[in-house]
Design a protein around this motif. Structure first.
Motif, PDB file in Angstrom:
ATOM      1  N   GLU A  60      28.012  61.290 113.128  1.00  9.96           N
ATOM      2  CA  GLU A  60      26.691  61.044 113.771  1.00  9.96           C
ATOM      3  C   GLU A  60      25.382  61.261 112.893  1.00  9.96           C
ATOM      4  O   GLU A  60      24.764  60.446 112.813  1.00  9.96           O
ATOM      5  N   VAL A  61      25.479  62.625 112.455  1.00 11.02           N
ATOM      6  CA  VAL A  61      24.346  62.995 111.613  1.00 11.02           C
ATOM      7  C   VAL A  61      24.150  62.205 110.170  1.00 11.02           C
ATOM      8  O   VAL A  61      23.116  61.813 110.107  1.00 11.02           O
ATOM      9  N   LEU A  62      25.283  61.957 109.688  1.00  7.89           N
ATOM     10  CA  LEU A  62      25.319  61.334 108.411  1.00  7.89           C
ATOM     11  C   LEU A  62      24.810  59.652 108.640  1.00  7.89           C
ATOM     12  O   LEU A  62      24.274  59.386 107.654  1.00  7.89           O
ATOM     13  N   THR A  63      25.079  59.282 109.810  1.00  6.94           N
ATOM     14  CA  THR A  63      24.688  57.849 109.696  1.00  6.94           C
ATOM     15  C   THR A  63      23.195  57.872 110.077  1.00  6.94           C
ATOM     16  O   THR A  63      22.661  56.726 109.854  1.00  6.94           O
ATOM     17  N   GLY A  64      22.504  59.014 110.399  1.00  8.51           N
ATOM     18  CA  GLY A  64      21.091  58.908 110.410  1.00  8.51           C
ATOM     19  C   GLY A  64      20.372  59.202 108.985  1.00  8.51           C
ATOM     20  O   GLY A  64      19.327  59.145 108.938  1.00  8.51           O
ATOM     21  N   ILE A  65      21.016  59.734 108.043  1.00 12.98           N
ATOM     22  CA  ILE A  65      20.561  59.959 106.671  1.00 12.98           C
ATOM     23  C   ILE A  65      20.168  58.682 105.918  1.00 12.98           C
ATOM     24  O   ILE A  65      21.073  57.782 105.671  1.00 12.98           O
ATOM     25  N   LYS A  66      18.949  58.487 105.418  1.00 17.49           N
ATOM     26  CA  LYS A  66      18.603  57.240 104.913  1.00 17.49           C
ATOM     27  C   LYS A  66      19.144  57.194 103.636  1.00 17.49           C
ATOM     28  O   LYS A  66      18.923  58.181 102.696  1.00 17.49           O
ATOM     29  N   VAL A  67      20.251  56.282 103.416  1.00 14.17           N
ATOM     30  CA  VAL A  67      20.658  56.084 101.998  1.00 14.17           C
ATOM     31  C   VAL A  67      20.756  54.568 101.732  1.00 14.17           C
ATOM     32  O   VAL A  67      20.855  53.539 102.257  1.00 14.17           O
ATOM     33  N   ARG A  68      19.807  54.366 100.408  1.00 13.97           N
ATOM     34  CA  ARG A  68      20.052  52.784 100.154  1.00 13.97           C
ATOM     35  C   ARG A  68      21.418  52.480  99.467  1.00 13.97           C
ATOM     36  O   ARG A  68      21.750  53.152  98.553  1.00 13.97           O
ATOM     37  N   LEU A  69      22.008  51.743 100.208  1.00 13.27           N
ATOM     38  CA  LEU A  69      23.434  51.299 100.026  1.00 13.27           C
ATOM     39  C   LEU A  69      23.455  49.956  99.104  1.00 13.27           C
ATOM     40  O   LEU A  69      22.970  48.928  99.394  1.00 13.27           O
ATOM     41  N   LEU A  70      24.017  49.844  98.029  1.00 15.49           N
ATOM     42  CA  LEU A  70      24.036  49.056  96.925  1.00 15.49           C
ATOM     43  C   LEU A  70      26.016  48.292  97.087  1.00 15.49           C
ATOM     44  O   LEU A  70      26.562  49.213  96.822  1.00 15.49           O
ATOM     45  N   GLY A  71      25.934  47.027  97.306  1.00 20.97           N
ATOM     46  CA  GLY A  71      27.297  46.575  97.033  1.00 20.97           C
ATOM     47  C   GLY A  71      27.215  45.044  96.559  1.00 20.97           C
ATOM     48  O   GLY A  71      27.863  44.055  96.836  1.00 20.97           O
ATOM     49  N   ASP A  72      26.439  44.669  95.910  1.00 21.76           N
ATOM     50  CA  ASP A  72      26.345  43.363  95.268  1.00 21.76           C
ATOM     51  C   ASP A  72      27.086  43.182  93.976  1.00 21.76           C
ATOM     52  O   ASP A  72      27.848  44.079  93.584  1.00 21.76           O
ATOM     53  N   ARG A  73      27.051  41.952  93.655  1.00 18.65           N
ATOM     54  CA  ARG A  73      27.944  41.539  92.534  1.00 18.65           C
ATOM     55  C   ARG A  73      27.646  42.250  91.272  1.00 18.65           C
ATOM     56  O   ARG A  73      28.578  42.640  90.382  1.00 18.65           O
ATOM     57  N   VAL A  74      26.203  42.597  91.013  1.00 17.58           N
ATOM     58  CA  VAL A  74      26.133  43.403  89.650  1.00 17.58           C
ATOM     59  C   VAL A  74      26.376  44.476  89.634  1.00 17.58           C
ATOM     60  O   VAL A  74      27.033  45.092  88.840  1.00 17.58           O
ATOM     61  N   SER A  75      26.139  45.396  90.783  1.00 19.50           N
ATOM     62  CA  SER A  75      26.741  46.586  90.896  1.00 19.50           C
ATOM     63  C   SER A  75      28.238  46.775  90.585  1.00 19.50           C
ATOM     64  O   SER A  75      29.111  47.764  89.993  1.00 19.50           O
ATOM     65  N   ARG A  76      28.982  45.901  91.285  1.00 18.03           N
ATOM     66  CA  ARG A  76      30.338  45.967  91.234  1.00 18.03           C
ATOM     67  C   ARG A  76      30.907  45.441  89.928  1.00 18.03           C
ATOM     68  O   ARG A  76      32.010  45.956  89.326  1.00 18.03           O
ATOM     69  N   ARG A  77      30.173  44.721  89.203  1.00 19.96           N
ATOM     70  CA  ARG A  77      30.392  44.072  87.929  1.00 19.96           C
ATOM     71  C   ARG A  77      30.362  45.411  86.883  1.00 19.96           C
ATOM     72  O   ARG A  77      31.223  45.839  85.982  1.00 19.96           O
ATOM     73  N   VAL A  78      29.227  46.207  87.069  1.00 20.64           N
ATOM     74  CA  VAL A  78      29.019  47.264  86.163  1.00 20.64           C
ATOM     75  C   VAL A  78      30.126  48.280  86.554  1.00 20.64           C
ATOM     76  O   VAL A  78      30.761  49.025  85.599  1.00 20.64           O
ATOM     77  N   ALA A  79      30.474  48.582  87.840  1.00 19.58           N
ATOM     78  CA  ALA A  79      31.829  49.624  88.097  1.00 19.58           C
ATOM     79  C   ALA A  79      32.923  49.183  87.408  1.00 19.58           C
ATOM     80  O   ALA A  79      33.664  50.016  86.775  1.00 19.58           O
TER      81      ALA A  79
END
Length: 132
Positions: A60-79
């Motif tokens: 519950e606490v971690l869901t309140g921590i503001k994190v910018r989540l990336l999961g677009d095609r570019v980040s997956r390609r770089v990974a």
């Protein structure tokens, strides 16, 4: 403002140790971060390291921590490219890809993750998160 790429063990560390994020800092991570953190909490309960009540409280606490989540095609390609170039698992390459694309430093409480990141992205200490 400093942007920090983080992984799931680091997010859980921030919750467990109540590490404050200094004003102006931003956390960024791969889209799978929260699911990975939940999996780590579940594993800790299975091993008897945490009670189910405490694990769910931390979730519950971690869901309140503001994190910018990336999961677009570019980040997956770089990974993908980082995994191929450095013989990494995709799950290990994703936080590094996000860091390369959107952060200034990669921060992890996991020594193996920090070692994998060396030479790929800039690496900082967890203490930097609390320092303005």
């Amino acid at each position: 403002m400093t942007r920090f790429g983080i992984d799931a063990p680091t997010l859980l560390h921030l919750v467990a140790e109540e590490v404050p994020l200094a004003p102006g800092h931003q956390l960024v991570a791969a889209q799978a971060l929260r699911s990975q953190a939940l999996g780590l909490l579940f594993d800790a309960v299975r091993r008897g390291e945490l009670s189910e009540t405490e694990a769910l409280r931390r979730h519950e606490v971690l869901t309140g921590i503001k994190v910018r989540l990336l999961g677009d095609r570019v980040s997956r390609r770089v990974a993908w490219h980082l995994a191929r170039e450095h013989d990494l698992e995709i799950a290990d390459a994703e936080p590094l890809a996000v860091t390369r694309l959107q952060a200034d430093l990669f921060v992890s409480v996991d020594p193996a993750a920090r070692a994998r990141a060396e030479g790929i992205v800039p690496v900082g200490s967890v203490e930097r998160l609390s320092t303005p």
